[in-house]
Scaffold this active site. Structure first.
Site, PDB file in Angstrom:
ATOM      1  N   GLY A  83       0.819  -1.210   0.000  1.00 44.33           N
ATOM      2  CA  GLY A  83       0.000   0.000   0.000  1.00 44.33           C
ATOM      3  C   GLY A  83       0.851   1.257   0.000  1.00 44.33           C
ATOM      4  N   THR A  84       1.909   1.247   0.797  1.00 39.39           N
ATOM      5  CA  THR A  84       2.742   2.449   0.919  1.00 39.39           C
ATOM      6  C   THR A  84       3.349   2.825  -0.438  1.00 39.39           C
ATOM      7  OG1 THR A  84       3.218   1.896   3.212  1.00 39.39           O
ATOM      8  CG2 THR A  84       4.746   3.417   2.128  1.00 39.39           C
ATOM      9  N   ASN A 167      -8.257   3.544   8.885  1.00 38.69           N
ATOM     10  CA  ASN A 167      -7.654   2.340   9.455  1.00 38.69           C
ATOM     11  C   ASN A 167      -7.848   2.231  10.969  1.00 38.69           C
ATOM     12  OD1 ASN A 167      -5.810   4.617   8.805  1.00 38.69           O
ATOM     13  ND2 ASN A 167      -4.465   3.594  10.238  1.00 38.69           N
ATOM     14  N   GLN A 198      -7.914   0.028   3.319  1.00 36.12           N
ATOM     15  CA  GLN A 198      -8.748  -0.575   4.366  1.00 36.12           C
ATOM     16  C   GLN A 198     -10.175  -0.840   3.905  1.00 36.12           C
ATOM     17  OE1 GLN A 198      -7.818  -1.869   7.166  1.00 36.12           O
ATOM     18  NE2 GLN A 198      -5.842  -0.942   7.651  1.00 36.12           N
ATOM     19  N   SER A 218      -3.692  -2.966  -0.811  1.00 39.26           N
ATOM     20  CA  SER A 218      -2.567  -3.721  -0.271  1.00 39.26           C
ATOM     21  C   SER A 218      -2.963  -5.185  -0.090  1.00 39.26           C
ATOM     22  CB  SER A 218      -2.172  -3.108   1.073  1.00 39.26           C
ATOM     23  OG  SER A 218      -1.196  -3.891   1.705  1.00 39.26           O
ATOM     24  N   HIS A 220      -1.660  -7.536   2.059  1.00 39.02           N
ATOM     25  CA  HIS A 220      -1.681  -8.172   3.387  1.00 39.02           C
ATOM     26  C   HIS A 220      -2.881  -7.745   4.235  1.00 39.02           C
ATOM     27  CE1 HIS A 220       0.010  -5.022   6.262  1.00 39.02           C
ATOM     28  NE2 HIS A 220       0.245  -4.447   5.102  1.00 39.02           N
ATOM     29  N   THR A 256      12.322  -6.883 -11.184  1.00 37.94           N
ATOM     30  CA  THR A 256      11.712  -8.207 -11.361  1.00 37.94           C
ATOM     31  C   THR A 256      10.591  -8.389 -10.349  1.00 37.94           C
ATOM     32  OG1 THR A 256      13.816  -9.039 -12.160  1.00 37.94           O
ATOM     33  CG2 THR A 256      12.211 -10.687 -11.435  1.00 37.94           C
ATOM     34  N   CYS A 346       3.554   6.000  18.207  1.00 35.46           N
ATOM     35  CA  CYS A 346       3.878   7.207  18.975  1.00 35.46           C
ATOM     36  C   CYS A 346       4.238   8.332  18.023  1.00 35.46           C
ATOM     37  CB  CYS A 346       5.088   6.951  19.859  1.00 35.46           C
ATOM     38  SG  CYS A 346       4.673   5.983  21.292  1.00 35.46           S
TER      39      CYS A 346
HETATM   40  N1  PLP Z   1      -3.165   3.075   3.997  1.00 37.73           N
HETATM   41  C1  PLP Z   1      -3.886   2.610   5.016  1.00 37.73           C
HETATM   42  C2  PLP Z   1      -5.252   3.196   5.276  1.00 37.73           C
HETATM   43  C3  PLP Z   1      -3.391   1.598   5.837  1.00 37.73           C
HETATM   44  O1  PLP Z   1      -4.123   1.135   6.862  1.00 37.73           O
HETATM   45  C4  PLP Z   1      -2.105   1.080   5.564  1.00 37.73           C
HETATM   46  C5  PLP Z   1      -1.511   0.050   6.435  1.00 37.73           C
HETATM   47  O2  PLP Z   1      -1.853  -0.067   7.600  1.00 37.73           O
HETATM   48  C6  PLP Z   1      -1.396   1.579   4.468  1.00 37.73           C
HETATM   49  C7  PLP Z   1      -1.963   2.583   3.721  1.00 37.73           C
HETATM   50  C8  PLP Z   1      -0.040   1.046   4.119  1.00 37.73           C
HETATM   51  O3  PLP Z   1      -0.138  -0.226   3.522  1.00 37.73           O
HETATM   52  P1  PLP Z   1       1.099  -1.249   3.508  1.00 37.73           P
HETATM   53  O4  PLP Z   1       1.246  -1.762   4.906  1.00 37.73           O
HETATM   54  O5  PLP Z   1       0.714  -2.321   2.552  1.00 37.73           O
HETATM   55  O6  PLP Z   1       2.289  -0.500   3.050  1.00 37.73           O
END
Ligand code: PLP
Length: 403
Positions: A83-84, A167, A198, A218, A220, A256, A346
């Site tokens: 996701g990031t 999230n 999410q 994402s 996972h 790759t 934090c």
């Molecule tokens: N965006 C949201 C709303 C998320 O909850 C998360 C992960 O907790 C991410 C982005 C980031 O996803 P990833 O962990 O696959 O990088």
């Protein structure tokens, strides 16, 4: 501090109520992936048979992920490392399209994967206009629209990015409202990205219903492996890759491919579509979450539900427990055999107080008392029953120790 020495109370497997952090890899996903660590090891860019069979498997995975979000063509999907990376590719591309524009419109509720790059851009002459949450954890989309209206030429707005589901609270951003933002952006040629990490797999989502340019998900979070994600790119939108140096992903993401993970994400997308089509399964998740939440409200005075009056995904319950710290509750519950989360890292001297809850108007102490419980597809009645014993016990124990 307050915590007793580690002593697991229950020999049973820990109860896992932290599916918003990550989900287990579903058995059928693992089974789909395993041959890609052994027999099917080819490089999908190779022209020989060993490569071609893997390229075929990636094409099938791409098609599954495309169908999960209602993309018209698998070509609209770019696989990433998660996701990031999807989000940051989206923001980077959006910014490159309007190099003169210096304002970014988003919300203060976004995940750090959005907020951190916006912060970084702030050090390079950009200004992030972050719309606050309402007290129930929703984004004020009228305010977003008024920001777009306040700049009719729209020359200064580089892009807009909003999340589809929060999230921490599970609060859902209304799809019709997102579509309105999309239309306003489109009318002004402003790129619009949606973080759907999410939402995917929890609620149906169709990119055409939103009308955005870019959408991130994402693996996972949908019972697929970690280290894999997807970015949906509207046909005709010019993507500026973050990673250069190879023709992979249609020249949009070099390197790759993580073939086993992509195959896994495809299998996870198939499983997610099955779950979403099964009304009974979704109702079951919601019934368990509601029972858990109502049970705690009934037996623990001083408990509040964050975002409880908003539309939420079926599985999430973010609760505040007066007189006890969320972090201590999470740690004690872990000793008791229940995995939950404070939902926030934090940050900014607030000692774990969530920026989302602070943005909803909670004070630091209230926000520090929050715990996020996120159930999943495999959560059971027995787990909820047990959790309804463990959570009150942990909260009462910590309250009794409070000065
Ligand atoms: N965006 C949201 C709303 C998320 O909850 C998360 C992960 O907790 C991410 C982005 C980031 O996803 P990833 O962990 O696959 O990088």
């Amino acid at each position: 501090m307050l915590l007793a020495p580690a002593k697991r109370e229950d020999p049973l497997k820990p109860i896992y109520f932290d599916h918003n952090a990550t989900t287990p890899v579903a058995p059928e996903v693992l089974a789909a992936m395993l041959p890609f660590f052994s027999d099917h090891f080819g490089n999908p860019s190779s022209v020989h048979a060993a490569g071609a069979e893997v390229a075929d498997a990636l094409a099938r995975a791409r098609s599954s992920v495309a169908r999960l979000i209602g993309a018209r063509s698998p070509r609209e999907i770019v696989f990433t490392s998660g996701g990031t990376e999807s989000i940051q590719t989206a923001l980077h591309s959006a910014r490159c399209l309007r190099p003169e524009a210096r304002r970014i419109v988003s919300s203060s509720l976004e995940h750090a994967a959005v907020l951190a790059p916006l912060d970084e851009l702030g050090q390079h002459g950009f200004e992030a206009l972050l719309v606050d949450a309402d007290s129930e954890g929703g984004v004020d989309l009228d305010r977003i629209l008024s920001l777009l209206d306040a700049d009719p030429s729209a020359a200064q707005i580089a892009f807009v990015s909003l999340m589809a589901v929060n999230n921490e609270t599970g609060v859902v951003t209304d799809i019709k409202a997102l579509a309105q933002v999309s239309a306003a952006c489109r009318a002004r040629d402003i790129p619009f990205h949606v973080d759907a990490v999410q939402r995917a797999g929890k609620l149906p989502i169709k990119v055409a219903d939103i009308g955005c340019d870019l959408l991130s998900i994402s693996s996972h979070k949908i019972y697929g492996p970690k280290g894999c994600g997807a970015l949906w790119v509207r046909p005709g939108f010019k993507l500026s890759p973050l990673l250069l140096g190879g023709p992979q992903e249609g020249d949009r993401r070099a390197g790759t491919e993580n073939t086993a993970a992509i195959v896994g994400m495809g299998a996870a997308a198939e499983a997610a579509m099955t779950y979403l089509a099964d009304e009974g399964a979704r109702e079951r998740t919601k019934a368990l979450r509601d029972q858990f939440e109502n049970g705690l409200l009934a037996c623990l005075p001083g408990t509040r539900v964050h975002g409880g009056r908003s539309v939420r995904v079926d599985s999430v319950s973010n609760l505040g427990f007066e007189g006890a710290s969320g972090e201590a509750i999470v740690m004690l519950l872990s000793e008791y055999g229940l995995c939950a989360s404070t939902g926030s890292a934090c940050s900014s001297g607030n000692h774990g107080a969530s920026h989302v809850l602070l943005g909803m108007g909670l004070d630091v102490e209230q926000a520090q008392g929050a715990v996020r419980f996120s159930l999943g597809r495999t959560s059971t009645q027995a787990e909820v029953d047990r959790a309804l014993e463990l959570v009150p016990r942990a909260v009462k124990e910590l309250r009794s120790l409070a000065p």
